[in-house]
Design an enzyme around this catalytic site. Structure first.
Site, mmCIF file in Angstrom:
data_model
loop_
_atom_site.group_PDB
_atom_site.id
_atom_site.type_symbol
_atom_site.label_atom_id
_atom_site.label_comp_id
_atom_site.label_asym_id
_atom_site.label_seq_id
_atom_site.Cartn_x
_atom_site.Cartn_y
_atom_site.Cartn_z
ATOM 1 N N ARG A 309 -3.249 65.546 5.897
ATOM 2 C CA ARG A 309 -3.695 64.269 5.711
ATOM 3 C C ARG A 309 -3.249 63.767 4.289
ATOM 4 O O ARG A 309 -2.860 62.683 4.043
ATOM 5 C CB ARG A 309 -5.169 63.805 5.854
ATOM 6 C CG ARG A 309 -5.401 62.508 6.055
ATOM 7 C CD ARG A 309 -6.810 61.964 6.579
ATOM 8 N NE ARG A 309 -6.721 62.001 8.132
ATOM 9 C CZ ARG A 309 -6.626 60.851 8.521
ATOM 10 N NH1 ARG A 309 -6.109 59.814 8.077
ATOM 11 N NH2 ARG A 309 -6.375 60.894 10.071
ATOM 12 N N GLU A 760 -13.838 55.681 6.412
ATOM 13 C CA GLU A 760 -13.480 56.061 5.147
ATOM 14 C C GLU A 760 -12.342 55.138 4.385
ATOM 15 O O GLU A 760 -12.287 55.351 3.317
ATOM 16 C CB GLU A 760 -12.612 57.291 5.717
ATOM 17 C CG GLU A 760 -13.386 58.385 6.344
ATOM 18 C CD GLU A 760 -12.565 59.505 6.839
ATOM 19 O OE1 GLU A 760 -11.940 59.085 8.295
ATOM 20 O OE2 GLU A 760 -12.372 60.457 6.581
HETATM 21 N N1 MTE Z 1 -21.735 55.944 6.599
HETATM 22 C C1 MTE Z 1 -22.842 56.411 6.139
HETATM 23 N N2 MTE Z 1 -24.192 55.531 6.042
HETATM 24 N N3 MTE Z 1 -23.306 57.915 6.231
HETATM 25 C C2 MTE Z 1 -22.231 58.684 6.429
HETATM 26 O O1 MTE Z 1 -22.421 59.837 6.611
HETATM 27 N N4 MTE Z 1 -19.779 59.054 6.894
HETATM 28 C C3 MTE Z 1 -18.556 58.410 6.787
HETATM 29 C C4 MTE Z 1 -18.257 57.097 7.293
HETATM 30 N N5 MTE Z 1 -19.497 56.392 6.993
HETATM 31 C C5 MTE Z 1 -20.868 58.249 6.735
HETATM 32 C C6 MTE Z 1 -20.790 56.782 6.501
HETATM 33 C C7 MTE Z 1 -17.481 59.371 7.394
HETATM 34 S S1 MTE Z 1 -16.709 60.590 6.224
HETATM 35 C C8 MTE Z 1 -16.873 58.950 8.379
HETATM 36 S S2 MTE Z 1 -15.492 60.067 9.200
HETATM 37 C C9 MTE Z 1 -17.319 58.056 9.365
HETATM 38 O O2 MTE Z 1 -18.600 57.343 8.656
HETATM 39 C C10 MTE Z 1 -17.745 58.462 10.676
HETATM 40 O O3 MTE Z 1 -18.316 57.685 11.579
HETATM 41 P P1 MTE Z 1 -17.469 56.644 12.343
HETATM 42 O O4 MTE Z 1 -16.112 57.302 12.906
HETATM 43 O O5 MTE Z 1 -18.266 55.932 13.228
HETATM 44 O O6 MTE Z 1 -16.811 55.567 11.356
HETATM 45 C C1 QUE Z 2 -8.807 63.935 10.285
HETATM 46 C C2 QUE Z 2 -9.903 64.595 10.408
HETATM 47 C C3 QUE Z 2 -9.893 65.735 10.983
HETATM 48 C C4 QUE Z 2 -8.509 66.226 11.375
HETATM 49 C C5 QUE Z 2 -7.327 65.775 11.196
HETATM 50 C C6 QUE Z 2 -7.493 64.301 10.581
HETATM 51 C C7 QUE Z 2 -11.033 66.496 11.286
HETATM 52 C C8 QUE Z 2 -10.845 67.679 11.900
HETATM 53 C C9 QUE Z 2 -9.643 68.249 12.256
HETATM 54 C C10 QUE Z 2 -9.299 69.686 13.077
HETATM 55 C C11 QUE Z 2 -7.957 70.046 12.932
HETATM 56 C C12 QUE Z 2 -7.999 71.145 13.850
HETATM 57 C C13 QUE Z 2 -8.802 71.785 14.598
HETATM 58 C C14 QUE Z 2 -10.154 71.331 14.782
HETATM 59 C C15 QUE Z 2 -10.497 70.161 13.847
HETATM 60 O O1 QUE Z 2 -8.674 67.613 11.803
HETATM 61 O O2 QUE Z 2 -12.141 65.999 10.926
HETATM 62 O O3 QUE Z 2 -11.034 71.821 15.347
HETATM 63 O O4 QUE Z 2 -8.555 73.009 15.443
HETATM 64 O O5 QUE Z 2 -11.940 68.501 12.288
HETATM 65 O O6 QUE Z 2 -6.588 63.739 10.242
HETATM 66 O O7 QUE Z 2 -11.056 64.028 9.956
HETATM 67 MO MO1 MOS Z 3 -15.456 62.041 7.884
HETATM 68 S S1 MOS Z 3 -14.342 63.111 6.275
HETATM 69 O O1 MOS Z 3 -13.952 62.404 8.744
HETATM 70 O O2 MOS Z 3 -16.540 63.214 8.586
#
Ligand code: MTE
Ligand code: QUE
Ligand code: MOS
Length: 814
Positions: A309, A760
């Protein structure tokens, strides 16, 4: 924008009253055991002996388990390279060696102190540079290339090269990693885990203990924050508690202390990116060659996907005609680093945003002008990424233009320049200004993860229960899904109860990650509810043609009337995404309208309408299914990981942010004076929730780029493992003036209800604070570089070093 909902989070009121249940709020079972962990104090060592005799004599200690008690010791989300319990050797400080089970938390803790592990310390790799020297890597070298970057670099009118140093960050969720496991009859386990990935937790528990998946159910009610830290690393915690529950046939609880959590769990991956770039006199980037190195820690975890990514985001919002980016994950002897909001994105974007600032300084231009000349735009075919995906629904030029005007960029720039020339003499704080962008690809780059399933149940009173694979971590995924489902049936959100995520209701789920929780699970829930809506519509049309005296509610008990029949919508589907025509927003069938809790159709009942509950009841009495289970998969993803080419994402969430900072010349203290954010979130489901995600992500990102510094000693032990030594932003650190606006964009027809994911992307906008800090410190009279380098985080000390390098050099020599 006023047409969008601004309902509060569905748990807001129970959070405030304290009624919301987190793992450690679960009432204690009478015979419950507490679990504690023995972990390595060494970054790398051979385990010579584990002595448990003394610990087993501690009052209340009932069992101690080591690697030999595990059925299958290796686990890992992508590569199964990590032992649940270290066996012969430990590879990081915090790696678990033994599990202690006891009658109380205190007894477990005393038991843990009494376990004696004899180690023979071995040399450890504790930096990216050392890992490179030893060629200590995880996975394969990766590369994405377009055009001829080497040639374009050599022939470019201007060239520069450099390195960005990016350090890690702790997730600092308020609820530590935690699990409670109940043994059930016939060898089954019920696992309650604070996990973003219940299916992974189920599988790791089952595999580790040698149980079939059918006998392990993982339930996630909610998390007190996850931020990526509970995507993979919640699983082993649950497995430790499960081992105790399984072996001792008693409920077992494991809740890490903040200090243990911070020491044991992996962080955001540190990165060290080398780059060289060629550009013309207008600041147009002609070529970029970048070599990304990350610190993966001791095991693979998600680091290779994170690196991918990062490589896919090294362009960010900018078209780079000739480009090569390579990626290598270094294996070191730190805790295995893991997902953290933004995944690899922020580490690629930091580099290109820094490069733009350097180009601007080299050419004596405003960095905003350099950004605008490079931004992705359709004209001239400058909207194809280095991996060959076209940037559709591109709002970036608009976002730059609008934010530049609304934040009064130009007049503030002039004023800040005047201030800084005075401040260089008076010693007042320097000020800096920077406007950066984000273009964040939405989809897992690993294709199979882009699927979800949902169960929708309509009860006879017209209220609903909905279960999906999404996990609630505070982001509001439950509120959004409930709102989408409710709106489809024309009822209030509170008529829909979201169920705890459970692997016996929603199996084979993906982690709630990659910001796609609402996209994937919301789409599945909507497909399910639309099938129910379609059946109910058919019932309504047929009821309208029948004398109400002959409706089933009047006659079904007698069993005399013919039943209403509908087309069975769950068995005659060929296209798994049937009904996924998101551009249309709400679906209508046969002209039947659902609104304000009622169903409207000419001739339906005396008033041409029935309450939803009445219609549901008629449907039930005609033996029509009121439940539906649907599966959704994202279409058109064809990214080829080997070639580094193709459509990696369904669409891009975009945004811009402008931050103004001040840096104290005597202390290096950084203050964010003002931030303006403009985001393109398509057509939000709930504007209030989205704005709070933007605000929260930005502030979390600010912590990473400014104050949150992880200090490790020379032996690889984390010293900053509590809020006393690890500085997350508090309310006074947030921008003194903070404006968050959304761009109106109805054009994202590829995603559910025209929304764009929010979780994110806004974190990456906090990089504007980091680039603004460099813009400020360059005005120090003692700075030696035209644009001083600042690590991430640009702590107070880092800023002071950049402003007064000579003074620090004297101390560093001593
Ligand atoms: N917001 C809160 N309040 N708490 C969290 O842990 N995690 C973030 C984001 N916002 C998070 C948050 C992350 S890393 C992700 S990937 C997304 O929420 C996941 O939830 P969504 O896919 O439903 O947005
Ligand atoms: C973003 C993500 C994830 C990702 C790729 C993204 C992620 C994740 C995985 C992943 C990849 C290979 C695997 C698996 C998970 O890829 O959260 O089990 O075999 O878990 O672009 O957030
Ligand atoms: Mo969020 S880093 O994809 O849990």
């Amino acid at each position: 924008m006023s047409t969008f909902s601004t309902l509060p989070h569905d748990s807001a009121h129970t959070h405030v009253t304290g009624e919301s249940e987190f793992i450690d709020d679960r009432p204690r079972a009478a015979n419950e055991l507490d679990v504690d962990l023995v972990y390595s104090p060494h970054a790398r060592a051979r385990i010579k002996k584990i002595r448990t005799e003394a610990a087993l004599k501690v009052p209340g200690v009932v069992g101690i388990f080591t690697a030999k008690d595990i059925h299958h010791n290796l686990w890992g989300t992508i590569f199964q390279d990590q032992p649940l319990l270290a066996d012969q050797e430990v590879f990081y400080v915090g790696e678990v060696v033994a599990i202690v089970a006891a009658e109380s938390r205190e007894a477990a803790s005393r038991g843990r102190e009494a376990v004696v592990v004899e180690y023979e310390p071995l040399p450890a790799i504790l930096s990216i540079d050392e890992a490179k020297k030893h060629e200590s890597y995880i996975g394969f070298p990766r590369s994405i290339k377009r055009g001829n970057p080497e040639e374009a670099f050599q022939s470019a009118p201007h060239r520069l090269e450099g390195q960005v140093v990016i350090r890690g960050a702790d997730h600092f969720y308020l609820e530590s990693q935690a699990a409670v496991v109940y043994p059930k009859e016939d060898g089954q386990l019920e696992v309650h885990s604070s996990s973003q990935h219940p299916t992974e937790t189920q599988h790791v528990v089952a595999h580790g203990l040698g149980l079939p998946d059918r006998d392990v159910t993982c339930i996630v009610k909610r998390m007190g924050g996850g931020f990526g830290g509970k995507e993979s690393q919640a699983a082993p915690i649950a497995a430790y508690a499960a081992l105790v529950a399984h072996r001792l046939k008693r409920p077992a609880r494991l809740v890490l202390t903040k200090d243990d959590d911070m020491v044991m769990t992996g962080k955001r991956n540190p990165f060290q990116n080398d780059y060289r770039v060629g550009f013309d006199s207008d600041g147009r980037i002609l070529s970029l060659e970048a070599d990304l190195f990350s610190d993966g820690g001791a095991y693979a975890d998600l680091s290779t996907s994170i690196m991918e990514r990062a490589m896919l985001h090294s362009d960010n919002a900018y078209f780079i005609p000739h480009m090569r980016v390579t990626g290598r994950v270094c294996r070191t002897h730190f805790h295995p680093h893991t997902a953290f909001r933004g995944f690899g994105g922020p580490k690629g974007v930091a580099m290109i945003e820094r490069i733009i600032e350097e180009i601007a300084v080299a050419l004596g231009k405003d960095s905003l002008d350099v950004r605008k000349i490079n931004v992705y735009r359709a004209e001239g075919g400058r909207d194809i990424t280095h991996y060959g995906q076209k940037v559709e629904n591109n709002q970036l030029p608009e976002l730059f233009k609008k934010l530049e005007a609304s934040c009064q960029y130009r007049s503030r720039r002039t004023e800040i320049e005047a201030h800084n020339s005075r401040a260089a003499k008076t010693g007042e704080p320097l000020r800096g200004l920077s406007l950066t962008a984000v273009k964040f690809g939405i989809s897992f780059t690993t294709r199979f993860l882009n699927q979800a399933n949902a169960l929708v149940i309509v009860h006879r009173d017209g209220t609903l229960q909905v279960g999906t694979g999404a996990t609630e971590m505070g982001q509001g995924v439950n509120a959004r899904i409930a709102e989408m489902v409710a709106r489809e049936l024309g009822i209030a959100r509170h008529e829909v109860r979201m169920l705890p995520t459970s692997t016996d209701r929603n199996a084979n789920t993906s982690p709630t990650a990659a910001s796609s929780g609402t996209d994937l699970n919301g789409a599945a829930a909507l497909l399910a509810v639309r099938r129910i809506k379609k059946r109910l519509s058919q019932v309504a049309v047929q009821l309208a043609a029948i004398d109400p005296k002959r409706w089933a509610s009047k006659t079904a008990g007698l069993g005399t009337e013919e039943e209403i029949l509908v087309k069975n919508l769950s068995s005659d589907l060929n296209d798994p995404n049937e009904g996924a025509e998101w551009s249309t927003g709400m679906a209508t069938y046969d002209g039947v309208e659902f609104s304000e809790g009622r169903v409207f159709y000419p001739g339906l009942g005396p008033s041409g309408s029935l309450s939803l509950a009445e219609l549901v009841n008629e449907a039930y009495l005609n033996r029509i299914s009121l439940s539906e289970y649907a599966h959704y998969r994202i279409p058109n993803l064809n990214f080829d990981k080997i070639q580094g080419k193709g459509n990696a994402f369904l669409y891009f969430t975009q945004g811009t942010a402008c931050s103004e900072v001040s840096v104290d010349q005597q202390t290096g203290e950084l203050k964010v004076l003002r931030t303006d954010i403009l985001m393109d979130l398509g057509r939000p489901v709930n504007q209030a929730l989205d704005i709070s995600q933007v605000t929260g992500a930005f502030v979390q990102g600010m912590g990473w780029v400014s104050t949150e510094k992880l200090f490790y000693n020379s032996k690889g032990a984390l010293l900053s493992h509590a809020p006393s030594t690890y500085k997350i932003p508090n309310i006074q650190d947030t921008p003194r003036e903070f404006h968050v606006e959304l761009l109106a964009n109805e054009g994202n027809t590829v995603n559910v209800r025209g929304t764009k994911a929010v979780g994110e992307p806004p974190l990456l906008l906090a990089l504007s604070v980091w680039t603004a800090a460099a813009d400020a410190v360059r005005h120090s009279g003692e700075a030696e570089e035209k644009l001083p380098r600042l690590e991430i985080p640009a702590t107070q000390e880092e800023c002071l070093r950049a402003m007064q390098p000579a003074r620090f050099r004297r101390w560093d020599r001593a």
